[in-house]
Structures are given as C-alpha cells and as structure tokens.
Design an enzyme around this catalytic site. Sequence first.
Site, PDB file in Angstrom:
ATOM      1  N   LYS A  48     -12.974  -8.902   9.299  1.00  0.00           N
ATOM      2  CA  LYS A  48     -13.892  -7.751   9.332  1.00  0.00           C
ATOM      3  C   LYS A  48     -15.290  -8.195   8.893  1.00  0.00           C
ATOM      4  CE  LYS A  48     -10.427  -4.185   8.599  1.00  0.00           C
ATOM      5  NZ  LYS A  48      -9.840  -3.227   7.648  1.00  0.00           N
ATOM      6  N   GLY A  51     -12.528  -3.540   1.881  1.00  0.00           N
ATOM      7  CA  GLY A  51     -13.935  -3.131   1.988  1.00  0.00           C
ATOM      8  C   GLY A  51     -14.308  -2.178   0.863  1.00  0.00           C
ATOM      9  N   ARG A 103       0.839  -1.215   0.000  1.00  0.00           N
ATOM     10  CA  ARG A 103       0.000   0.000   0.000  1.00  0.00           C
ATOM     11  C   ARG A 103       0.873   1.264   0.000  1.00  0.00           C
ATOM     12  NH1 ARG A 103      -5.055  -1.310   4.064  1.00  0.00           N
ATOM     13  NH2 ARG A 103      -6.410  -2.171   2.474  1.00  0.00           N
TER      14      ARG A 103
HETATM   15  C1  3PG Z   1      -8.679  -1.509   5.061  1.00  0.00           C
HETATM   16  O1  3PG Z   1      -7.694  -2.096   5.516  1.00  0.00           O
HETATM   17  O2  3PG Z   1      -9.632  -2.129   4.532  1.00  0.00           O
HETATM   18  C2  3PG Z   1      -8.709  -0.016   5.068  1.00  0.00           C
HETATM   19  O3  3PG Z   1      -7.500   0.539   5.496  1.00  0.00           O
HETATM   20  C3  3PG Z   1      -9.860   0.509   5.881  1.00  0.00           C
HETATM   21  O4  3PG Z   1      -9.708   0.149   7.224  1.00  0.00           O
HETATM   22  P1  3PG Z   1     -10.998   0.096   8.194  1.00  0.00           P
HETATM   23  O5  3PG Z   1     -11.808  -1.104   7.806  1.00  0.00           O
HETATM   24  O6  3PG Z   1     -10.426  -0.012   9.576  1.00  0.00           O
HETATM   25  O7  3PG Z   1     -11.764   1.373   7.978  1.00  0.00           O
END
Ligand code: 3PG
Length: 382
Positions: free
Chosen positions: A192, A362, A34
């Site tokens: 996540k 995301g 990144r």
């Molecule tokens: C990710 O790693 O998907 C982005 O940096 C966003 O991070 P976040 O889900 O903590 O907002």
Amino acid sequence: MLHMQDVDLKNKRVFIRLDLNVPLHEGKITSSERIDRAIPTINLALKKNAKIIIASHLGRPKEGQCTKNFSLFPVFKYLQKKLSGINMIFLQNYLQGISLKSNQITVLENVRFNQGETQNNEELSQKYANLCDVFIMDAFATAHRIESSTYGICDFVKKSCIGPLLYSEITTLKRIFDKSKHPITTVIGGAKVSTKFKLLSSLLKITDNMLVGGGIANTFISTFYSVGKSLYEKDFQEKAKQLYKTKKIFLPIDSLVSTSYSITSKAQKKSVSNIMPYEEILDIGEKTIQNYIKTIQQAKTIIWNGPMGVFEFPNFRKGTQKIAQSIANSNAFSIAGGGDTIAVIDLFNLKNKISYISTGGGAFLEFIENKTLPILEKLKNQ
Ligand code: 3PG
C-alpha cells in the site's frame, strides 16, 4: 467520548463497525488475529442484550459489484464457530431494512460492495443509520478512513460511541510513544505505497533510521535506477528524493527478482542497479538482510509495518522472515501493526516475541503521525 461500556444497549439495535479485513487464501482465513481481537466487543454487546449488527469491509473490491473473492462469508463462518451456541445470520441485502432479535447477531456482507462506501456517501450513511439505534465504532484498523460505515453514519444516527478495541489501541499506542527510547528504528514495507508514503515524513521525525522494503523501497530505488515491472508509485518519486535527503533511510542494495508473478515463480538474485524492464523485485536480497539486521540489533524501539517482499510466495519469503525474526529476537521494545504484518507474525510463529501488536496498519501509522484520527474528533463532538 461516550464508551460502549457505559451505554445501555438492552434491546437496542446496535451497528458495530469492526475491521474484519483478514487475509484469505482460496477462501480460507490465513490469519484470524483481527477477528479474535474483535470477539470481546461482540461478547460485550451480547452481555448487554443488544440486537447486534456487525459490519466490516474486506479488501478493496470494485464498488457496486459483489465478488466472491471479497465476500465476508468466510469471516461469518469463522465467527459462527468461535461464538458457538449464538444465533447468527449473514445478510447480503440489508440496506432497505433488517428485522433483528435480541442476542442474535446479524453479519452484513462487505460494506465496500455498497456504492458510495469509500466516498463517505451521505445517502448510504443515512441508510446504515436507519438500521440502528446506536453506532459503535470499534474498527481501529479502518479508523483512518473517512467512509460511510466508519464515519458518515455518525451524522445520522441517534447515538455513537467508541468500542473497547479502538479505545485500547489508541491509549496503548499513545502510552508507548510517550515513553519510547532511542534509537528508534522503523521497518516499513508492503504494497500500500500511497497510503504509507504520505506518512513517512512524520515517521522520519520521530525515528532515527528507517529500513524500507516492498513497494516503498522500489519507489525510492526508482529515483536512482530503473525498477522494471516492480510495484512502485511514480507520483511519489519527488517526495522520495526529498525524504532520502534526511539520511535516515536505508535502501535495499540487492534483491530477488522474477519475470513472472506467481506462487511458483523462480527467484533470481539481482543488484537493484541492474533490474531489466521485464523483471520485478519481489524480495530484498541477502546483503540487504544483513545490513538491516545490524541496524535492528542496535535499536531500543522498533516500529514495524509491512513485509519486505511477497512473503505469500515461498521463493520470496526469506527477506521478510529474516527481518521479522530479527525484530522478534531483539532486546528492543517492538511495536508491529497491520494486516500483512500480523499474517507474517502468525506465519513465523512470533506472536509472543513482539512487545505490542496493533490490529491497524495505515491507521497505526496515521495515529503515530497525528496523535488522533478523524473519527475520534467526530466522536468527541457528538
Ligand atoms: C488495513 O488492512 O489496513 C485496513 O483494513 C484498511 O484497509 P484499506 O487500506 O483498504 O482501507
């Protein structure tokens, strides 16, 4: 939209929002992709003789608290090495004002240490705007978040524009999706769960089948069996039941579990129907790996986001490794995205075998769903 390339930045104070949210282990960056992908944007700002401010978040710290684990300082050190010869400073306290020089780069400490950042607080957005003349949004991977440094700042700054990485990501992804061939297989995993679960219905509309791992899989499994101490989201169980009815979702049938969560934890093979209350699913098992590989081999397009298990722990790496390798070795057009996914690609040295790697996780899924992102709509109306 106004593009960074077309804006006169000479001697202007420029606030560049990047996504430098990279994985760290004991203070060391384990995957720099990144940051590397953001370097052309920084070079462009240097070429244009701007007074450069770089801002990013790192992880999900508790707002209002500066914790060493979430500091951007290792990222600053990496940038210093990459941009050797450039005058660079790192600032922890910057909200009351900064003195800037042309061709000097000021890297701000983690914006998520600031109270109000993730709630898109107006006062904070105004403070960021006061630091600059031009706001450049180039954090594709955070472009799905409506936060002060990614979105709110636009309401107060004199000029806002889109950066080259964000623009290249959205145009490339759009081109790919307009032309993708069936069968389309989506491979989705990671921790996540809530961010991704919201996007599964639209992903299911465009894909022929979906192979799931990690916390997403556990949430589906939890609608049939107990998953013990495994990561899952109770709030998404009803949604999981609905989505499963599409018959497009493949679930793990076996797993590797542990009774503890640490890098030295021992793995035990377990059917997903037999997880004890004190056990935790940390990887998919061998039968699941073989099932998933069969589907991957038949795909013409593969969308991949997220690991199958806790690949950071050697005993729970195999599922992610085998699936990643089979995606890399398939003849399908493969699109991978997300911080952890990039880390997996780096770990197993598969970079040259994936057709397109997006920096977003995301954001990449949300862009596939909506074909736009909130900040893009805002930049269009500036
Ligand atoms: C990710 O790693 O998907 C982005 O940096 C966003 O991070 P976040 O889900 O903590 O907002």
